[in-house]
Design a protein around this motif. Structure first.
Motif, PDB file in Angstrom:
ATOM      1  N   VAL A 109      29.820  43.457 -16.149  1.00  0.00           N
ATOM      2  CA  VAL A 109      29.107  42.839 -17.695  1.00  0.00           C
ATOM      3  C   VAL A 109      28.056  43.711 -17.968  1.00  0.00           C
ATOM      4  CG1 VAL A 109      28.517  40.709 -18.187  1.00  0.00           C
ATOM      5  CG2 VAL A 109      29.948  39.914 -16.657  1.00  0.00           C
ATOM      6  N   SER A 110      28.099  44.041 -18.783  1.00  0.00           N
ATOM      7  CA  SER A 110      26.917  44.265 -19.908  1.00  0.00           C
ATOM      8  C   SER A 110      25.925  44.436 -19.696  1.00  0.00           C
ATOM      9  CB  SER A 110      27.637  45.085 -21.076  1.00  0.00           C
ATOM     10  OG  SER A 110      27.180  43.597 -22.163  1.00  0.00           O
ATOM     11  N   PRO A 111      25.069  44.485 -19.417  1.00  0.00           N
ATOM     12  CA  PRO A 111      23.713  44.173 -19.369  1.00  0.00           C
ATOM     13  C   PRO A 111      22.354  44.089 -20.414  1.00  0.00           C
ATOM     14  CG  PRO A 111      23.353  46.067 -18.580  1.00  0.00           C
ATOM     15  CD  PRO A 111      24.893  45.781 -18.490  1.00  0.00           C
ATOM     16  N   GLU A 112      23.848  44.609 -21.493  1.00  0.00           N
ATOM     17  CA  GLU A 112      23.251  44.636 -23.461  1.00  0.00           C
ATOM     18  C   GLU A 112      24.247  44.289 -24.180  1.00  0.00           C
ATOM     19  OE1 GLU A 112      22.467  48.176 -26.943  1.00  0.00           O
ATOM     20  OE2 GLU A 112      22.928  48.479 -24.812  1.00  0.00           O
ATOM     21  N   GLN A 137      27.231  55.753 -27.932  1.00  0.00           N
ATOM     22  CA  GLN A 137      26.574  55.529 -26.041  1.00  0.00           C
ATOM     23  C   GLN A 137      28.041  55.587 -25.301  1.00  0.00           C
ATOM     24  OE1 GLN A 137      24.766  52.022 -25.891  1.00  0.00           O
ATOM     25  NE2 GLN A 137      24.145  52.451 -23.743  1.00  0.00           N
ATOM     26  N   VAL A 138      27.667  57.311 -24.462  1.00  0.00           N
ATOM     27  CA  VAL A 138      28.095  57.205 -23.276  1.00  0.00           C
ATOM     28  C   VAL A 138      28.046  56.915 -22.126  1.00  0.00           C
ATOM     29  CG1 VAL A 138      29.223  59.225 -21.676  1.00  0.00           C
ATOM     30  CG2 VAL A 138      28.955  59.586 -24.102  1.00  0.00           C
ATOM     31  N   ILE A 139      28.869  55.200 -21.384  1.00  0.00           N
ATOM     32  CA  ILE A 139      28.572  55.074 -20.108  1.00  0.00           C
ATOM     33  C   ILE A 139      28.992  55.640 -18.518  1.00  0.00           C
ATOM     34  CG2 ILE A 139      28.598  52.141 -18.931  1.00  0.00           C
ATOM     35  CD1 ILE A 139      27.000  52.245 -22.520  1.00  0.00           C
ATOM     36  N   THR A 140      27.737  56.263 -18.221  1.00  0.00           N
ATOM     37  CA  THR A 140      28.256  56.600 -16.698  1.00  0.00           C
ATOM     38  C   THR A 140      29.115  56.103 -15.730  1.00  0.00           C
ATOM     39  OG1 THR A 140      26.009  56.921 -16.361  1.00  0.00           O
ATOM     40  CG2 THR A 140      26.488  58.524 -17.689  1.00  0.00           C
ATOM     41  N   PRO A 141      29.295  56.602 -14.807  1.00  0.00           N
ATOM     42  CA  PRO A 141      30.391  55.834 -14.299  1.00  0.00           C
ATOM     43  C   PRO A 141      28.958  54.868 -13.176  1.00  0.00           C
ATOM     44  CG  PRO A 141      31.016  57.698 -14.089  1.00  0.00           C
ATOM     45  CD  PRO A 141      30.305  57.628 -14.877  1.00  0.00           C
ATOM     46  N   GLU A 142      27.490  55.688 -13.222  1.00  0.00           N
ATOM     47  CA  GLU A 142      26.617  55.634 -12.480  1.00  0.00           C
ATOM     48  C   GLU A 142      25.907  54.096 -13.304  1.00  0.00           C
ATOM     49  OE1 GLU A 142      27.155  59.246 -10.650  1.00  0.00           O
ATOM     50  OE2 GLU A 142      27.183  58.805 -12.763  1.00  0.00           O
ATOM     51  N   GLU A 143      26.000  54.082 -14.552  1.00  0.00           N
ATOM     52  CA  GLU A 143      26.296  52.966 -15.121  1.00  0.00           C
ATOM     53  C   GLU A 143      26.483  52.102 -14.894  1.00  0.00           C
ATOM     54  OE1 GLU A 143      23.055  55.356 -19.011  1.00  0.00           O
ATOM     55  OE2 GLU A 143      25.412  55.271 -18.997  1.00  0.00           O
ATOM     56  N   LEU A 144      27.866  52.133 -14.851  1.00  0.00           N
ATOM     57  CA  LEU A 144      28.229  50.898 -14.865  1.00  0.00           C
ATOM     58  C   LEU A 144      28.005  50.600 -12.984  1.00  0.00           C
ATOM     59  CD1 LEU A 144      32.312  52.056 -15.839  1.00  0.00           C
ATOM     60  CD2 LEU A 144      30.074  50.972 -17.136  1.00  0.00           C
ATOM     61  N   ASN A 145      27.685  51.273 -12.775  1.00  0.00           N
ATOM     62  CA  ASN A 145      27.724  50.816 -11.017  1.00  0.00           C
ATOM     63  C   ASN A 145      26.431  50.131 -10.786  1.00  0.00           C
ATOM     64  OD1 ASN A 145      28.691  50.551  -7.928  1.00  0.00           O
ATOM     65  ND2 ASN A 145      27.266  51.753  -7.529  1.00  0.00           N
ATOM     66  N   SER A 146      25.689  49.930 -11.856  1.00  0.00           N
ATOM     67  CA  SER A 146      24.199  49.365 -11.952  1.00  0.00           C
ATOM     68  C   SER A 146      24.648  47.842 -12.704  1.00  0.00           C
ATOM     69  CB  SER A 146      23.562  49.850 -12.537  1.00  0.00           C
ATOM     70  OG  SER A 146      23.298  50.401 -14.202  1.00  0.00           O
ATOM     71  N   TRP A 147      25.103  47.779 -13.960  1.00  0.00           N
ATOM     72  CA  TRP A 147      25.950  46.363 -14.587  1.00  0.00           C
ATOM     73  C   TRP A 147      26.338  44.904 -13.475  1.00  0.00           C
ATOM     74  CZ3 TRP A 147      30.076  47.292 -18.424  1.00  0.00           C
ATOM     75  CH2 TRP A 147      29.677  48.057 -19.427  1.00  0.00           C
ATOM     76  N   PRO A 148      25.509  44.362 -13.782  1.00  0.00           N
ATOM     77  CA  PRO A 148      25.913  42.972 -12.782  1.00  0.00           C
ATOM     78  C   PRO A 148      27.311  42.474 -12.356  1.00  0.00           C
ATOM     79  CG  PRO A 148      24.668  42.379 -14.626  1.00  0.00           C
ATOM     80  CD  PRO A 148      24.959  43.359 -15.028  1.00  0.00           C
ATOM     81  N   PHE A 149      27.517  42.909 -11.337  1.00  0.00           N
ATOM     82  CA  PHE A 149      28.994  42.700 -10.142  1.00  0.00           C
ATOM     83  C   PHE A 149      29.274  40.481  -9.729  1.00  0.00           C
ATOM     84  CE2 PHE A 149      31.509  43.152  -6.741  1.00  0.00           C
ATOM     85  CZ  PHE A 149      33.080  43.065  -7.056  1.00  0.00           C
ATOM     86  N   TYR A 150      29.777  40.558 -10.739  1.00  0.00           N
ATOM     87  CA  TYR A 150      31.038  39.257 -10.104  1.00  0.00           C
ATOM     88  C   TYR A 150      31.955  39.199  -9.289  1.00  0.00           C
ATOM     89  CZ  TYR A 150      26.905  38.208 -13.568  1.00  0.00           C
ATOM     90  OH  TYR A 150      25.547  37.846 -13.994  1.00  0.00           O
ATOM     91  N   GLY A 151      32.081  38.381  -8.430  1.00  0.00           N
ATOM     92  CA  GLY A 151      33.251  38.217  -7.631  1.00  0.00           C
ATOM     93  C   GLY A 151      33.502  38.537  -6.076  1.00  0.00           C
ATOM     94  N   GLN A 152      34.025  38.247  -5.234  1.00  0.00           N
ATOM     95  CA  GLN A 152      34.493  39.368  -3.780  1.00  0.00           C
ATOM     96  C   GLN A 152      35.563  40.115  -3.897  1.00  0.00           C
ATOM     97  OE1 GLN A 152      34.956  35.909  -0.521  1.00  0.00           O
ATOM     98  NE2 GLN A 152      35.402  34.940  -1.800  1.00  0.00           N
ATOM     99  N   GLY A 153      34.661  41.440  -4.047  1.00  0.00           N
ATOM    100  CA  GLY A 153      35.806  42.586  -3.685  1.00  0.00           C
ATOM    101  C   GLY A 153      34.436  43.612  -3.295  1.00  0.00           C
ATOM    102  N   THR A 154      34.814  44.884  -4.132  1.00  0.00           N
ATOM    103  CA  THR A 154      33.587  46.141  -3.809  1.00  0.00           C
ATOM    104  C   THR A 154      33.803  47.276  -5.983  1.00  0.00           C
ATOM    105  OG1 THR A 154      34.981  46.144  -1.260  1.00  0.00           O
ATOM    106  CG2 THR A 154      33.764  48.502  -2.409  1.00  0.00           C
ATOM    107  N   LYS A 155      33.084  47.710  -5.574  1.00  0.00           N
ATOM    108  CA  LYS A 155      32.236  48.281  -6.588  1.00  0.00           C
ATOM    109  C   LYS A 155      31.796  49.874  -5.706  1.00  0.00           C
ATOM    110  CE  LYS A 155      27.823  46.544  -8.566  1.00  0.00           C
ATOM    111  NZ  LYS A 155      27.335  47.997  -8.638  1.00  0.00           N
ATOM    112  N   LEU A 156      32.190  51.057  -6.204  1.00  0.00           N
ATOM    113  CA  LEU A 156      31.367  51.866  -6.014  1.00  0.00           C
ATOM    114  C   LEU A 156      31.588  53.331  -7.210  1.00  0.00           C
ATOM    115  CD1 LEU A 156      33.710  54.335  -5.331  1.00  0.00           C
ATOM    116  CD2 LEU A 156      33.450  52.995  -3.029  1.00  0.00           C
ATOM    117  N   VAL A 157      30.578  54.151  -7.403  1.00  0.00           N
ATOM    118  CA  VAL A 157      30.572  55.661  -8.185  1.00  0.00           C
ATOM    119  C   VAL A 157      32.066  56.590  -7.342  1.00  0.00           C
ATOM    120  CG1 VAL A 157      29.486  57.584  -9.363  1.00  0.00           C
ATOM    121  CG2 VAL A 157      29.024  54.931  -8.951  1.00  0.00           C
ATOM    122  N   GLU A 158      33.585  56.648  -7.858  1.00  0.00           N
ATOM    123  CA  GLU A 158      33.872  57.696  -7.135  1.00  0.00           C
ATOM    124  C   GLU A 158      33.425  58.732  -7.086  1.00  0.00           C
ATOM    125  OE1 GLU A 158      36.400  59.564  -7.636  1.00  0.00           O
ATOM    126  OE2 GLU A 158      37.016  59.377  -5.964  1.00  0.00           O
TER     127      GLU A 158
END
Length: 221
Positions: free
Chosen positions: A62-65, A22-43
């Motif tokens: 963290v993976s939603p699945e 199962q390929v996980i795209t950068p866009e999908e990673l960007n939709s995973w729940p994000f925790y902590g103080q910082g930044t995430k984005l699709v480069e």
């Protein structure tokens, strides 16, 4: 006819692996729940970027699945700062037979949750900034036992270079591959069941951590 038979054999051999992946795209990673103080984005070059703030206790997605006990996660990762510690968390779940994962709404990205309240296998594979070599630990540690399952004798990964990582387990066998070489492997006779997967980064000495991730694939064994 012989050439055609060879090609068909290759297709039959390769096809099941492709179907399991199962390929996980950068866009999908960007939709995973994000925790902590910082930044995430699709480069812009088809990569996922994650960076912690200097006041952070670590950031992670963290993976939603939830995945089963037979799973392999493959990806490429580049450390962007010398202070970055890179971690992957496998089979993360609530204690007991529950394969789901409950994370408090006010969770700040710190380690206490993963050490005390969540069952998981903790892979620290770029660990030099914390003055450790790569290791796999099991949390929470059984009473009176060291959480360390296995460790490597030296640090390998350097900033600014992409490395191919494979985090895997099959029932009670747990391993880590770096650029195709299996550097850590162990057996846990009291293995956890399935659970979620997480990418985590943490800086040290007051410096922040940052990384790029690409080519993520989850293979169910």
């Amino acid at each position: 006819m012989k050439a055609i038979k060879t090609i068909l054999t290759l297709v039959v051999t390769i096809l099941p692996t492709c179907l399991n992946g199962q390929v996980i795209t950068p866009e999908e990673l960007n939709s995973w729940p994000f925790y902590g103080q910082g930044t995430k984005l699709v480069e812009s070059h088809n990569m996922f970027f994650m960076k912690e703030a200097k006041e952070s206790n670590g950031v992670m997605i963290v993976s939603p699945e939830s995945y089963g006990a037979d799973v392999v996660v493959k990806y490429d990762i580049m450390t962007l700062t010398p202070a970055s510690v890179l971690v992957a968390i496998l089979s993360a779940s609530n204690p007991g037979k529950d394969a789901s994962l409950s994370i408090p709404e006010n969770y700040d990205g710190s380690m206490k949750l993963w050490i005390e309240d969540v069952e998981s296998y903790f892979y620290a594979f770029r660990n030099g900034p914390h003055n450790y070599t790569p290791f796999i630990r099991k949390y929470p540690a059984p009473k009176g036992q060291d959480p360390a399952l296995v460790s490597y004798e030296k640090n390998i990964m350097h900033p600014g270079v992409f490395y191919s990582i494979e985090i895997g387990r099959k029932k009670d066998v747990i391993w880590l591959k770096l650029d195709g070489e299996k550097i850590l492997e162990t057996t846990d006779k009291k293995a956890y069941g399935g659970g979620h997967f997480a990418f985590r980064i943490r800086g040290t000495a007051g410096e922040y951590a940052a990384c790029l991730i690409r080519n993520v694939e989850v293979v169910r064994e």
